[in-house]
Write a protein that holds these residues in place. Structure first.
Motif, PDB file in Angstrom:
ATOM      1  N   PHE A 721      18.049  -1.364  -7.780  1.00 56.73           N
ATOM      2  CA  PHE A 721      17.071  -1.641  -6.730  1.00 56.73           C
ATOM      3  C   PHE A 721      15.693  -1.659  -7.392  1.00 56.73           C
ATOM      4  CE2 PHE A 721      14.749  -0.066  -2.731  1.00 56.73           C
ATOM      5  CZ  PHE A 721      14.731  -1.331  -2.157  1.00 56.73           C
ATOM      6  N   ILE A 722      14.980  -2.804  -7.258  1.00 55.23           N
ATOM      7  CA  ILE A 722      13.677  -2.992  -7.915  1.00 55.23           C
ATOM      8  C   ILE A 722      12.562  -2.825  -6.882  1.00 55.23           C
ATOM      9  CG2 ILE A 722      12.190  -4.601  -9.170  1.00 55.23           C
ATOM     10  CD1 ILE A 722      14.716  -5.912 -10.292  1.00 55.23           C
ATOM     11  N   VAL A 723      11.613  -1.950  -7.204  1.00 54.44           N
ATOM     12  CA  VAL A 723      10.461  -1.726  -6.326  1.00 54.44           C
ATOM     13  C   VAL A 723       9.191  -1.851  -7.168  1.00 54.44           C
ATOM     14  CG1 VAL A 723       9.281  -0.135  -4.769  1.00 54.44           C
ATOM     15  CG2 VAL A 723      11.789  -0.175  -4.853  1.00 54.44           C
ATOM     16  N   ASP A 724       8.385  -2.847  -6.883  1.00 59.10           N
ATOM     17  CA  ASP A 724       7.089  -3.018  -7.562  1.00 59.10           C
ATOM     18  C   ASP A 724       6.012  -2.272  -6.784  1.00 59.10           C
ATOM     19  OD1 ASP A 724       8.168  -4.618  -9.527  1.00 59.10           O
ATOM     20  OD2 ASP A 724       7.689  -6.490  -8.509  1.00 59.10           O
ATOM     21  N   VAL A 725       5.116  -1.616  -7.521  1.00 59.22           N
ATOM     22  CA  VAL A 725       4.008  -0.874  -6.905  1.00 59.22           C
ATOM     23  C   VAL A 725       2.707  -1.276  -7.586  1.00 59.22           C
ATOM     24  CG1 VAL A 725       5.409   1.101  -6.190  1.00 59.22           C
ATOM     25  CG2 VAL A 725       4.397   1.068  -8.489  1.00 59.22           C
ATOM     26  N   TRP A 726       1.614  -1.116  -6.854  1.00 64.52           N
ATOM     27  CA  TRP A 726       0.308  -1.387  -7.437  1.00 64.52           C
ATOM     28  C   TRP A 726       0.059  -0.487  -8.652  1.00 64.52           C
ATOM     29  CZ3 TRP A 726      -2.144  -5.613  -6.442  1.00 64.52           C
ATOM     30  CH2 TRP A 726      -2.224  -6.165  -5.156  1.00 64.52           C
ATOM     31  N   HIS A 727      -0.631  -1.010  -9.647  1.00 57.52           N
ATOM     32  CA  HIS A 727      -1.084  -0.171 -10.758  1.00 57.52           C
ATOM     33  C   HIS A 727      -1.956   0.933 -10.165  1.00 57.52           C
ATOM     34  CE1 HIS A 727      -3.042   1.189 -14.411  1.00 57.52           C
ATOM     35  NE2 HIS A 727      -2.236   0.423 -15.146  1.00 57.52           N
ATOM     36  N   PRO A 728      -1.703   2.180 -10.527  1.00 55.03           N
ATOM     37  CA  PRO A 728      -2.410   3.297  -9.865  1.00 55.03           C
ATOM     38  C   PRO A 728      -3.921   3.292 -10.039  1.00 55.03           C
ATOM     39  CG  PRO A 728      -1.175   4.065 -11.798  1.00 55.03           C
ATOM     40  CD  PRO A 728      -0.745   2.657 -11.543  1.00 55.03           C
ATOM     41  N   GLU A 729      -4.440   2.596 -11.042  1.00 57.49           N
ATOM     42  CA  GLU A 729      -5.884   2.608 -11.275  1.00 57.49           C
ATOM     43  C   GLU A 729      -6.626   1.528 -10.486  1.00 57.49           C
ATOM     44  OE1 GLU A 729      -6.554   2.449 -15.473  1.00 57.49           O
ATOM     45  OE2 GLU A 729      -5.867   4.506 -15.811  1.00 57.49           O
ATOM     46  N   LEU A 730      -5.907   0.694  -9.763  1.00 61.57           N
ATOM     47  CA  LEU A 730      -6.576  -0.307  -8.925  1.00 61.57           C
ATOM     48  C   LEU A 730      -7.206   0.369  -7.719  1.00 61.57           C
ATOM     49  CD1 LEU A 730      -3.991  -3.244  -8.905  1.00 61.57           C
ATOM     50  CD2 LEU A 730      -6.239  -3.248  -9.987  1.00 61.57           C
ATOM     51  N   THR A 731      -8.414  -0.064  -7.367  1.00 60.47           N
ATOM     52  CA  THR A 731      -9.094   0.495  -6.195  1.00 60.47           C
ATOM     53  C   THR A 731      -8.519  -0.103  -4.915  1.00 60.47           C
ATOM     54  OG1 THR A 731     -10.783  -1.228  -6.142  1.00 60.47           O
ATOM     55  CG2 THR A 731     -11.206   0.674  -7.571  1.00 60.47           C
ATOM     56  N   ALA A 732      -8.840   0.525  -3.798  1.00 60.46           N
ATOM     57  CA  ALA A 732      -8.383   0.014  -2.501  1.00 60.46           C
ATOM     58  C   ALA A 732      -8.942  -1.383  -2.254  1.00 60.46           C
ATOM     59  CB  ALA A 732      -8.799   0.971  -1.384  1.00 60.46           C
ATOM     60  N   HIS A 733     -10.194  -1.597  -2.674  1.00 64.91           N
ATOM     61  CA  HIS A 733     -10.806  -2.921  -2.496  1.00 64.91           C
ATOM     62  C   HIS A 733     -10.079  -3.967  -3.314  1.00 64.91           C
ATOM     63  CE1 HIS A 733     -13.892  -5.941  -1.857  1.00 64.91           C
ATOM     64  NE2 HIS A 733     -13.974  -6.110  -3.168  1.00 64.91           N
ATOM     65  N   GLN A 734      -9.730  -3.635  -4.546  1.00 65.68           N
ATOM     66  CA  GLN A 734      -9.001  -4.572  -5.392  1.00 65.68           C
ATOM     67  C   GLN A 734      -7.632  -4.900  -4.802  1.00 65.68           C
ATOM     68  OE1 GLN A 734      -9.345  -2.208  -9.001  1.00 65.68           O
ATOM     69  NE2 GLN A 734     -10.620  -3.784  -9.964  1.00 65.68           N
ATOM     70  N   ARG A 735      -6.956  -3.897  -4.315  1.00 63.09           N
ATOM     71  CA  ARG A 735      -5.636  -4.128  -3.729  1.00 63.09           C
ATOM     72  C   ARG A 735      -5.716  -5.043  -2.507  1.00 63.09           C
ATOM     73  NH1 ARG A 735      -2.636   1.838  -4.191  1.00 63.09           N
ATOM     74  NH2 ARG A 735      -3.391   2.291  -6.307  1.00 63.09           N
ATOM     75  N   GLN A 736      -6.832  -4.936  -1.817  1.00 63.16           N
ATOM     76  CA  GLN A 736      -7.002  -5.758  -0.615  1.00 63.16           C
ATOM     77  C   GLN A 736      -7.381  -7.198  -0.951  1.00 63.16           C
ATOM     78  OE1 GLN A 736      -9.993  -4.253   2.039  1.00 63.16           O
ATOM     79  NE2 GLN A 736      -9.728  -5.894   3.543  1.00 63.16           N
ATOM     80  N   THR A 737      -8.165  -7.375  -2.003  1.00 62.94           N
ATOM     81  CA  THR A 737      -8.740  -8.700  -2.250  1.00 62.94           C
ATOM     82  C   THR A 737      -8.036  -9.521  -3.331  1.00 62.94           C
ATOM     83  OG1 THR A 737     -10.319  -7.720  -3.809  1.00 62.94           O
ATOM     84  CG2 THR A 737     -11.030  -7.957  -1.512  1.00 62.94           C
ATOM     85  N   LEU A 738      -7.231  -8.883  -4.181  1.00 60.67           N
ATOM     86  CA  LEU A 738      -6.541  -9.654  -5.211  1.00 60.67           C
ATOM     87  C   LEU A 738      -5.593 -10.664  -4.575  1.00 60.67           C
ATOM     88  CD1 LEU A 738      -5.742  -6.929  -7.884  1.00 60.67           C
ATOM     89  CD2 LEU A 738      -7.218  -8.911  -8.181  1.00 60.67           C
ATOM     90  N   SER A 739      -5.539 -11.839  -5.165  1.00 53.12           N
ATOM     91  CA  SER A 739      -4.688 -12.892  -4.617  1.00 53.12           C
ATOM     92  C   SER A 739      -3.220 -12.582  -4.877  1.00 53.12           C
ATOM     93  CB  SER A 739      -5.058 -14.237  -5.232  1.00 53.12           C
ATOM     94  OG  SER A 739      -4.956 -14.166  -6.636  1.00 53.12           O
ATOM     95  N   PRO A 740      -2.333 -13.059  -4.026  1.00 51.07           N
ATOM     96  CA  PRO A 740      -0.897 -12.758  -4.177  1.00 51.07           C
ATOM     97  C   PRO A 740      -0.280 -13.495  -5.366  1.00 51.07           C
ATOM     98  CG  PRO A 740      -1.441 -13.462  -1.933  1.00 51.07           C
ATOM     99  CD  PRO A 740      -2.617 -13.786  -2.779  1.00 51.07           C
ATOM    100  N   ILE A 741       0.779 -12.896  -5.906  1.00 54.83           N
ATOM    101  CA  ILE A 741       1.586 -13.542  -6.939  1.00 54.83           C
ATOM    102  C   ILE A 741       3.053 -13.289  -6.591  1.00 54.83           C
ATOM    103  CG2 ILE A 741       2.262 -13.560  -9.357  1.00 54.83           C
ATOM    104  CD1 ILE A 741      -0.560 -12.791 -10.101  1.00 54.83           C
TER     105      ILE A 741
END
Length: 741
Positions: A721-741
């Motif tokens: 079972f594969i679960v991708d998570v945000w890199h822990p050092e990304l800010t909340a703003h970055q997580r919100q605004t980065l474009s999808p891949i």
């Protein structure tokens, strides 16, 4: 005192000069600093000193001169000319020849004649001294005539104000300057540094701008778009709506390709194509004794380069636009100074006044374009796109302006994600300019942006027929071949294209895919190209070769749960691994087709199926209906379900499968693998140079932006079972605004 009087002319006799004339001439002479004269007698020196007295001594000079004039008028008869006859007639020899008939009157006349003779000789001495000093008799009539020709007056000559004719750079007009004007001497003008004000006037004066429409200007630096352009035009149809972080704008195989040449040249080309000011002169090279001999050919080479550039400068002004060039230039300067609102108003006024002016409408489009960037306005950018089209459709538009307007229109359409519109614009351009290789290359890229590899291949194939050595076409043609899994065929195109060094070829995607192709044919030179890509700034390292990156994030291949900070999620997965496994097996047993083959062309051999639950931060259709408990467990972990650059999925791999060494597309995520069904032997994963094995009920965490490889040599299938998570050092703003891949 009458140093600038002209003898041999038809001017009045000496005795008819009145006091006002003397005063006027003396005032003119007083304002000029005269050089000392050589070889003067005492009397001549006295007169010279009188002629150069300070301003407060002028009344005294008038008292000394005026009685002489009056006596001459009262006692002597007028003469016909000023060639010396009158003086000879009043000499001692003439008086003796006249005998006693002259009487007292003759003696008195001789007295005043002698004095007049002395004055004339003194004046002639002053004039002769000037001529002798410079070893030439200077005809000042010609000087005055030349001054009058340029609408200057005699008083300016006397006052030394002819700075326009200051040929020797000493700050005034003097005899040396006169000699140059008369052709008696070659100018040896030293370099005079202009004041900042003079430089400003020179640069901005309309007279410094030629009337020709192909005039060049100092190009502005390209607009910095890092905080403005999304990492790929596909990523958002509203790129201005939110401020995106700076990330790499490259893509991976299977994703739409964006041409770096096409996007990087957009704004710099726009300015280069609308140059309206003169080119800045190249700075003079510092001369060394050894370089003196080579100085002349160096200057010639510089001139030749400037001429070559001038030939290539686009001609954007038609005949009518040339008549209003000054108005267009004024509006254009506002835009270049960053006064975009004023520039837009100025161009709008020009368009309203001259609706058939292509250059005015093109300027309006540019002002809208740049203001859209400043205001981050999609609506204003769409207006610019429309105005570019209007400019191109006007009658009598020059071919250069037509090309510039439509090319920029295609670029901005692409920026807004309107790829089909961009493709249509480029097709029109290629139809108008069928021999333009660059436009054909741009058209090929537009096909790739639509995912139309077949159309792109056709275009690049045509380019290579016309120009077999075109590096840009080669790397893109090689990219297409590799995406079709024609690995050996793709290598020479990718390699030769990169080696060409042509604009648009130095792109991380091409290093990525060339190295990958070489790895797949067992060629160890792959790491040479990875190293070269790293040195040129495309890869974080030889191992970490992701292309959608955020700078500064911690980079290591393997992670512990504690290092990620997501220990609660890891514990939930490991506690509930059996529940997750059972739901996955039920879906597989139902044979509903939920597991689909891996489609990224990463397998050398074998079978590899996946069932995706979340994709780009969103649920994948009705996938959770088959595994409701698994999805319920994950709902509260936004670091996973909200990861727009990752996936949550089941992965099943059959025996005999090998996955090529590869890297993920971004460093913005970490990948968790939960073991569900793991054979005892034969299943392993390598990340960089560290190899590990899965365990049932345990989570492995690694950064898939580093090179990794998988082997499945067991006797039965492997399920994780594969679960991708945000890199822990990304800010909340970055997580919100980065474009999808």
């Amino acid at each position: 005192m009458q140093r600038y009087r002209h003898y041999g002319s038809s001017s009045p006799p000496v005795e008819e000069i009145n006091a006002e004339e003397v005063e006027e001439e003396e005032e003119e002479v007083y304002t000029e600093e005269e050089e000392p004269l050589i070889g003067l007698s005492e009397e001549e020196e006295e007169i010279q000193e009188t002629g150069s007295v300070e301003e407060e001594e002028v009344p005294q000079t008038e008292v000394e001169v005026q009685p002489v004039v009056q006596e001459t008028e009262g006692k002597s008869a007028p003469v016909d000319s000023k060639n010396g006859k009158r003086t000879e007639r009043g000499s001692g020899g003439d008086a003796a020849a006249a005998g006693g008939g002259g009487g007292g009157g003759g003696g008195e006349g001789a007295k005043y004649s002698m004095f007049t003779w002395f004055v004339v000789l003194a004046l002639l001495g002053v004039w002769s001294s000037v001529a002798v000093v410079y070893f030439d008799v200077v005809d000042y009539d010609s000087v005055i005539a030349r001054a009058k020709e340029f609408r200057l007056n005699f008083s300016e000559v006397l006052q030394g104000k002819l700075t326009a004719y200051d040929t020797d750079g000493d700050g005034d007009f003097d005899v040396e300057d006169a000699k140059v004007l008369l052709g008696l001497k070659v100018a040896e003008k030293t370099h005079v540094e202009h004041s900042p004000k003079e430089k400003m006037v020179s640069a901005s004066s309309p007279s410094s701008v030629h009337d020709d429409d192909d005039q060049a200007a100092v190009p502005l630096p390209p607009m910095v778009m890092d905080d403005f352009v999304p990492d790929d035009p596909r990523d958002s149809l509203h790129p201005y709506d939110s401020e995106a972080e700076t990330i790499d704008t490259a893509g991976e195989l299977g994703q739409v390709l964006t041409s770096s040449k096409f996007t990087q040249e957009a704004d710099s080309a726009a300015d280069a194509e609308i140059q309206t000011e003169p080119l800045a002169e190249p700075e003079p090279q510092k001369e060394t004794p050894k370089e003196t001999e080579a100085e002349e050919p160096t200057e010639k080479q510089a001139e030749e380069k400037l001429k070559e550039k001038a030939k290539k400068k686009p001609k954007l002004f038609n005949k009518f636009d040339k008549t209003i060039k000054a108005e267009i230039d004024a509006a254009e300067k506002l835009r270049k100074k960053g006064k975009l609102d004023e520039a837009l108003k100025a161009f709008e006024a020009l368009v309203q006044k001259h609706p058939q002016s292509p250059r005015s409408r093109y300027g309006k489009a540019q002002a809208e374009d740049y203001l859209a960037e400043k205001l981050r306005s999609n609506d204003l950018l769409q207006k610019a796109i429309n105005t570019y089209r209007e400019a191109a459709e006007l009658p009598d538009v020059t071919s250069d302006l037509l090309r510039a307007a439509l090319k920029r229109r295609a670029e901005r359409q692409q920026f807004l994600g309107r790829i089909r519109g961009s493709l249509a614009t480029l097709e029109k351009l290629v139809e108008i300019f069928p021999e333009d290789i660059d436009l054909k290359n741009d058209l090929g890229v537009a096909h790739l942006l639509l995912g139309d590899n077949k159309g792109a291949r056709k275009v690049f194939d045509e380019v290579l027929v016309l120009e077999p050595s075109n590096g840009f076409a080669k790397v893109h043609f090689g990219f297409i071949l590799k995406s079709e899994n024609k690995i050996p065929e793709s290598i020479p195109y990718l390699k030769e294209g990169l080696e060409s060094g042509e604009p648009g070829t130095d792109d991380g995607r091409f290093y990525f895919h060339l190295g990958d192709a070489l790895q797949r044919v067992g060629d160890e030179s792959a790491y040479h190209w990875y190293e070269l890509g790293h040195k040129r700034g495309h890869f974080a390292s030889v191992w970490q070769r992701s292309l959608y990156n955020v700078a500064g994030l911690k980079a290591q291949p393997w992670w512990t749960p504690k290092e990620t900070g997501y220990t609660d999620l890891v514990k939930t997965l490991e506690r509930n691994w059996r529940t997750i496994r059972d739901e996955a097996l039920a879906v597989i047993d139902q044979n509903t087709g939920s597991f689909v083959p891996e489609e990224e062309n990463l397998r050398e051999k074998g079978e590899w199926g996946q069932n995706t639950l979340w994709q780009q931060g969103k649920k994948a259709g009705a996938a959770c209906q088959g595994v409701p408990k698994t999805c319920a467990l994950l709902e509260r972990y936004s670091e996973a379900t909200g990861c727009k650059r990752g996936q949550i999925k089941f992965s099943v791999m059959q025996p005999g499968t090998h996955v090529w060494p590869h890297t993920g597309p971004t460093n913005c995520r970490l990948r968790m693998h939960l073991g569900l069904v793991i054979p005892k032997q034969g299943c392993r994963i390598r990340c960089t140079d560290i190899t590990r094995e899965w365990e049932e009920g345990k989570v492995l965490i690694f950064d898939d932006s580093f090179e990794h490889e998988v082997w499945q040599d067991a006797d039965s299938y492997r399920l994780i079972f594969i679960v991708d998570v945000w890199h822990p050092e990304l800010t909340a703003h970055q997580r919100q605004t980065l474009s999808p891949i």
